[in-house]
Write a protein that holds these residues in place. Structure first.
Motif, PDB file in Angstrom:
ATOM      1  N   GLY A  56       2.425  -1.420  -8.390  1.00 53.61           N
ATOM      2  CA  GLY A  56       1.316  -1.002  -7.540  1.00 53.61           C
ATOM      3  C   GLY A  56       1.313   0.491  -7.315  1.00 53.61           C
ATOM      4  N   TRP A  58      -0.215   3.558  -4.335  1.00 54.13           N
ATOM      5  CA  TRP A  58      -0.881   3.945  -3.091  1.00 54.13           C
ATOM      6  C   TRP A  58      -1.801   5.106  -3.438  1.00 54.13           C
ATOM      7  CZ3 TRP A  58      -1.255   2.245   1.834  1.00 54.13           C
ATOM      8  CH2 TRP A  58      -1.843   3.113   2.745  1.00 54.13           C
ATOM      9  N   TRP A  79      -2.003  -3.426  -9.028  1.00 53.76           N
ATOM     10  CA  TRP A  79      -2.711  -3.456  -7.753  1.00 53.76           C
ATOM     11  C   TRP A  79      -2.638  -2.092  -7.077  1.00 53.76           C
ATOM     12  CZ3 TRP A  79       0.551  -2.705  -3.568  1.00 53.76           C
ATOM     13  CH2 TRP A  79       1.894  -2.984  -3.762  1.00 53.76           C
ATOM     14  N   CYS A  81      -3.321   0.169  -3.144  1.00 52.84           N
ATOM     15  CA  CYS A  81      -3.569   0.244  -1.699  1.00 52.84           C
ATOM     16  C   CYS A  81      -4.353   1.522  -1.456  1.00 52.84           C
ATOM     17  CB  CYS A  81      -2.268   0.326  -0.914  1.00 52.84           C
ATOM     18  SG  CYS A  81      -1.245  -1.115  -0.978  1.00 52.84           S
ATOM     19  N   SER A  82      -5.296   1.443  -0.547  1.00 51.76           N
ATOM     20  CA  SER A  82      -6.066   2.616  -0.196  1.00 51.76           C
ATOM     21  C   SER A  82      -6.595   2.443   1.210  1.00 51.76           C
ATOM     22  CB  SER A  82      -7.234   2.782  -1.175  1.00 51.76           C
ATOM     23  OG  SER A  82      -7.912   3.986  -0.922  1.00 51.76           O
TER      24      SER A  82
END
Length: 86
Positions: A56, A58, A79, A81-82
């Motif tokens: 993942g 960020w 994947w 994240c934000s």
């Protein structure tokens, strides 16, 4: 220091992800090679420090744009994240 994080991750306690440092990343949407380079550098740095590829990432604020998923997929990042803005 990264070996300590690596050990904790290998035990399944945490999942360490990578990040790229450029804020306003979406402003680079018209420059696909620049976007890919930023993601590639983040992946490479993670691999050098953790010993495997990140799953993942960020993203910094304002970093997401439509189509970014294909860039991440090419770098095998599954994947993200934000933080939404607005």
């Amino acid at each position: 220091m990264s070996w300590g994080f690596r050990l904790v991750q290998e035990k399944g306690v945490i999942e360490i992800i990578t990040a790229q440092r450029r804020t306003g990343f979406a402003l680079m949407e018209g420059f696909p090679e620049a976007v890919r380079a930023q993601i590639h550098i983040a992946r490479k740095h993670y691999r050098e420090n953790i010993g495997r590829d990140p799953r993942g990432i960020w993203l910094p604020e304002c970093a997401y744009f439509s189509g970014l998923e294909s860039v991440l997929a090419k770098e095998e990042i599954r994947w993200l994240c934000s933080i939404p803005t607005g």
